[in-house]
Design a protein around this motif. Structure first.
Motif, PDB file in Angstrom:
ATOM      1  N   PRO A  57      -3.388  -6.090  -1.095  1.00  0.00           N
ATOM      2  CA  PRO A  57      -4.096  -5.331  -2.136  1.00  0.00           C
ATOM      3  C   PRO A  57      -4.826  -6.217  -3.142  1.00  0.00           C
ATOM      4  CG  PRO A  57      -1.933  -4.376  -1.738  1.00  0.00           C
ATOM      5  CD  PRO A  57      -1.982  -5.641  -0.958  1.00  0.00           C
ATOM      6  N   SER A  58      -4.191  -7.336  -3.542  1.00  0.00           N
ATOM      7  CA  SER A  58      -4.823  -8.208  -4.529  1.00  0.00           C
ATOM      8  C   SER A  58      -6.082  -8.873  -3.996  1.00  0.00           C
ATOM      9  CB  SER A  58      -3.824  -9.281  -4.977  1.00  0.00           C
ATOM     10  OG  SER A  58      -3.370 -10.046  -3.860  1.00  0.00           O
ATOM     11  N   TYR A 113       0.821  -1.208   0.000  1.00  0.00           N
ATOM     12  CA  TYR A 113       0.000   0.000   0.000  1.00  0.00           C
ATOM     13  C   TYR A 113       0.857   1.261   0.000  1.00  0.00           C
ATOM     14  CZ  TYR A 113      -3.974  -3.004   1.100  1.00  0.00           C
ATOM     15  OH  TYR A 113      -4.949  -3.976   1.054  1.00  0.00           O
ATOM     16  N   VAL A 114       2.055   1.171   0.564  1.00  0.00           N
ATOM     17  CA  VAL A 114       2.943   2.326   0.631  1.00  0.00           C
ATOM     18  C   VAL A 114       4.255   1.978  -0.062  1.00  0.00           C
ATOM     19  CG1 VAL A 114       1.919   3.209   2.746  1.00  0.00           C
ATOM     20  CG2 VAL A 114       3.834   1.610   2.882  1.00  0.00           C
ATOM     21  N   GLU A 138       8.372   4.667   2.486  1.00  0.00           N
ATOM     22  CA  GLU A 138       7.400   5.030   3.523  1.00  0.00           C
ATOM     23  C   GLU A 138       7.131   3.893   4.480  1.00  0.00           C
ATOM     24  OE1 GLU A 138       4.225   8.082   1.878  1.00  0.00           O
ATOM     25  OE2 GLU A 138       4.248   6.231   0.711  1.00  0.00           O
ATOM     26  N   SER A 139       7.851   2.799   4.357  1.00  0.00           N
ATOM     27  CA  SER A 139       7.596   1.641   5.207  1.00  0.00           C
ATOM     28  C   SER A 139       7.668   2.043   6.665  1.00  0.00           C
ATOM     29  CB  SER A 139       8.613   0.532   4.926  1.00  0.00           C
ATOM     30  OG  SER A 139       8.496   0.094   3.590  1.00  0.00           O
ATOM     31  N   ASP A 168      -2.996   5.626   4.098  1.00  0.00           N
ATOM     32  CA  ASP A 168      -3.045   6.714   5.084  1.00  0.00           C
ATOM     33  C   ASP A 168      -3.112   6.163   6.501  1.00  0.00           C
ATOM     34  OD1 ASP A 168      -2.957   8.550   3.053  1.00  0.00           O
ATOM     35  OD2 ASP A 168      -5.096   9.035   3.108  1.00  0.00           O
ATOM     36  N   LEU A 169      -3.927   5.141   6.703  1.00  0.00           N
ATOM     37  CA  LEU A 169      -4.105   4.585   8.045  1.00  0.00           C
ATOM     38  C   LEU A 169      -2.861   3.828   8.503  1.00  0.00           C
ATOM     39  CD1 LEU A 169      -7.828   3.460   7.750  1.00  0.00           C
ATOM     40  CD2 LEU A 169      -6.921   5.245   9.238  1.00  0.00           C
TER      41      LEU A 169
END
Length: 470
Positions: free
Chosen positions: A276-277, A22-23, A27-28, A382-383
Motif C-alpha cells: 500500500p505504501s 489491504y484486507v 479476511e486474510s 476486492d481482487l
C-alpha cells in the motif's frame, strides 16, 4: 531578493499511508488447493502480461500499444501539455520584439488649427524599431503559473500512463474472454456428442423392442435444445474478436487467428502485489490525482499574487524617416525607457473571491486524492478476496464435475441394461452439463481476476521512454 518572494503555499506531496495490508487479518486469504497466491512486495514486472505464457498475447499487447488510436491521441495531448509548460516558462524571460512599417499618409493641418493654402502635405514614412519588457514578478505569480502548467503536464502524463495500462489490461481481458468462450464452445460440442450418444442408444433400444418412441423423442429434444446454444456462443466469440481488433488498431477482418486455449495459457502461481505504501507512488490514477492537487495548490499562489502590485520594466527604440535611405540615420532615432507599476485598488471583491475559490478547489482536489487512494485500496482488496474465492470455486467445481461424470456413466449403464429410463440419463447429463459449464466459468473468472489484480497494482507505465520525458 525580489525573485525569492513567491506567495502561496508550496506543494507538499501527501504522505504515504501507514497501513501495510489491504484486507483485515480476519479476511486474510486461506488458499485451498492449487491456485494463484498474492505475494506482497515490489509489485508486478513491467510487461506483466507475459506471466500468462502466450507469445500471441504478448504480440497483441505490443501491437495495441503501438497502434491504438486512443493512445495516439493521449500521447499527442501529453506533448501539447509539455509545450504549454515551455510557453509558461518563456513568459518569465524578457520579452523582445521588433517591428517594421511603411505607411503613406496625408496630414490634416486644419485639424491642428493651421491654415495651409497649398493643401495638406502628403508623404511616405518608413520606420523600424523594437522593444523589450520584463515583468519583475515580485510576488511569484508567473512562477506559480509555470508550476501549475508543469503540474497539469504531470496530470496528463499520469493519464497517459493510465491509458496505456488500461489498454494493455483490456487486450489481456479480451484474449482471456476469447479463450473462455472457446472453452464453452468445446464443452457444448462435447455435450452434443453425449446427446447424440443418448439418441443412438434410445433408437437402438427401440429397434430391439426394448425402448419406446417417447424415449427417442426425449433424447432428440435434449440434443436440439443443447444445439441451440452454439449460435449464441459463436456470436459472443465474434464480438470479442471484433473488440480485440479495435483495441489493437486494425479492422476485424485483419485480426488473424485467435485460437486461445485456457489449457495452454499459464495461470501464475504467484501474483506480486505492490505494498500500500508503494501503490500510492506507482498507480497512475493516484499519481494523476496528486498532480491535480499540485496544480490546484499552485493556482492558490496565482490568485494570491493578483492581490499585490506588479512592476514592469522596458525600453523601446524606433528609427523613422520619410526616405528609405535615411531610416537608419542617427538623426531619425528615438527611444523610450519606462517602468510601470500596476496595483489593484478596487475590483468589487473579485480578486479575493477568486482566491477563496482557488482555496476551495485545492480542498476539493485534496479530498479527491484521498478518495482515489481509498478506491484503489478497495479495488485491490476486492481482487485479493476474489482470487481466494476463485481458488475455492475451481476446486469445488472440479469435484462436482468428477461426481457428475461418474453419475452420468452409471445412469447410462443402468439405462443400457434396462434398469432405468432415459429421463434419469438426461437428468444426470444436465447435472454434468451444469457442472462442466460452471467449471469453465470458474476457471475463466480466475484468469480474469488475476489479470485485473495485475492491472490494479501494476503502477505506472514506463514502457515508452517518450512518456517519461520531463
Amino acid at each position: 531578493m525580489l525573485g525569492g518572494c513567491t506567495v502561496g503555499s508550496n506543494f507538499e506531496r501527501p504522505a504515504a499511508p501507514g497501513t501495510t495490508n489491504y484486507v483485515s487479518p480476519g479476511e486474510s486469504a486461506s488458499v485451498r488447493g492449487a491456485g494463484p497466491v498474492a505475494v506482497a512486495g515490489a509489485g508486478p514486472a513491467l510487461h506483466w502480461w507475459t506471466a500468462f505464457g502466450s507469445p500471441r498475447l504478448d504480440e497483441l499487447v505490443d501491437q495495441a500499444i503501438a497502434h491504438n488510436a486512443s493512445l495516439e491521441a493521449s500521447n499527442a495531448t501529453l506533448a501539447a501539455a509539455r509545450e504549454q509548460v515551455n510557453a509558461a516558462r518563456g513568459r518569465q524571460l524578457p520579452q523582445v520584439g521588433v517591428n517594421g512599417r511603411v505607411e503613406h499618409e496625408q496630414v490634416n493641418l486644419a485639424a491642428f488649427g493651421f491654415d495651409n493654402p497649398s493643401g495638406n502635405p502628403e508623404f511616405t514614412l518608413y520606420s523600424i524599431g523594437g522593444g523589450v519588457s520584463y515583468d519583475l514578478d515580485l510576488f511569484g505569480g508567473n512562477r506559480r503559473r509555470v508550476e501549475k502548467a508543469a503540474a497539469q503536464a504531470e496530470t496528463q502524463l499520469r493519464q497517459t500512463e493510465a491509458a496505456h495500462l488500461t489498454i494493455a489490461g483490456q487486450v489481456v481481458n479480451q484474449v482471456l474472454l476469447i479463450a473462455a468462450i472457446q472453452a464453452r464452445i468445446a464443452t457444448a460440442q462435447t455435450l452434443l456428442a453425449e446427446d447424440q450418444r443418448n439418441v443412438d442408444l434410445t433408437q437402438k433400444r427401440q429397434r430391439a423392442g426394448e425402448g419406446t418412441l417417447v424415449e427417442v423423442l426425449n433424447a432428440q429434444s435434449q440434443l436440439e435444445n443443447d444445439r441451440g446454444d452454439l449460435p449464441q456462443l459463436g456470436q459472443q466469440l465474434a464480438e470479442a474478436r471484433h473488440l480485440l481488433a479495435t483495441l489493437v488498431g486494425i479492422p476485424p477482418s485483419e485480426l488473424g487467428l485467435t485460437d486461445f486455449d485456457m489449457d495452454r495459457l499459464t495461470l501464475p502461481t504467484q501474483v506480486p502485489v505492490t505494498l500500500p505504501s508503494e501503490l500510492v507512488h506507482k498507480r497512475p490514477d493516484i499519481l494523476q490525482a496528486e498532480a491535480q492537487l499540485h496544480a490546484a495548490t499552485a493556482n492558490v499562489g496565482i490568485a494570491t499574487a493578483q492581490l499585490y502590485p506588479s512592476i514592469t520594466l522596458g525600453a523601446t527604440a524606433t528609427q523613422g524617416a520619410p526616405d528609405l535611405g535615411d531610416v537608419l540615420g542617427s538623426a531619425f532615432r528615438g527611444f523610450d525607457l519606462f517602468a510601470g507599476l500596476a496595483a489593484p485598488i478596487f475590483h468589487g471583491g473579485t480578486l479575493k473571491a477568486e482566491r477563496r475559490a482557488a482555496i476551495d478547489q485545492a480542498r476539493a482536489a485534496d479530498a479527491t486524492y484521498r478518495q482515489t487512494v481509498l478506491d484503489a485500496f478497495r479495488q485491490v482488496a476486492d481482487l485479493l478476496k476474489a482470487i481466494d474465492s476463485d481458488n475455492r470455486s475451481v476446486a469445488n467445481q472440479q469435484e462436482a464435475v468428477s461426481v457428475a461424470q461418474r453419475s452420468l456413466g452409471l445412469s447410462r449403464r443402468s439405462f443400457e441394461v434396462g434398469n432405468s429410463g432415459i429421463l434419469q440419463v438426461l437428468e444426470s447429463e444436465r447435472l454434468y452439463q451444469r457442472a462442466t459449464s460452471n467449471l469453465v466459468e470458474a476457471r475463466a473468472r480466475q484468469f480474469l481476476n488475476v489479470a485485473r489484480l495485475y492491472v490494479a497494482t501494476a503502477g505506472g507505465w514506463i514502457g515508452q521512454p517518450a512518456l517519461a520525458q520531463r
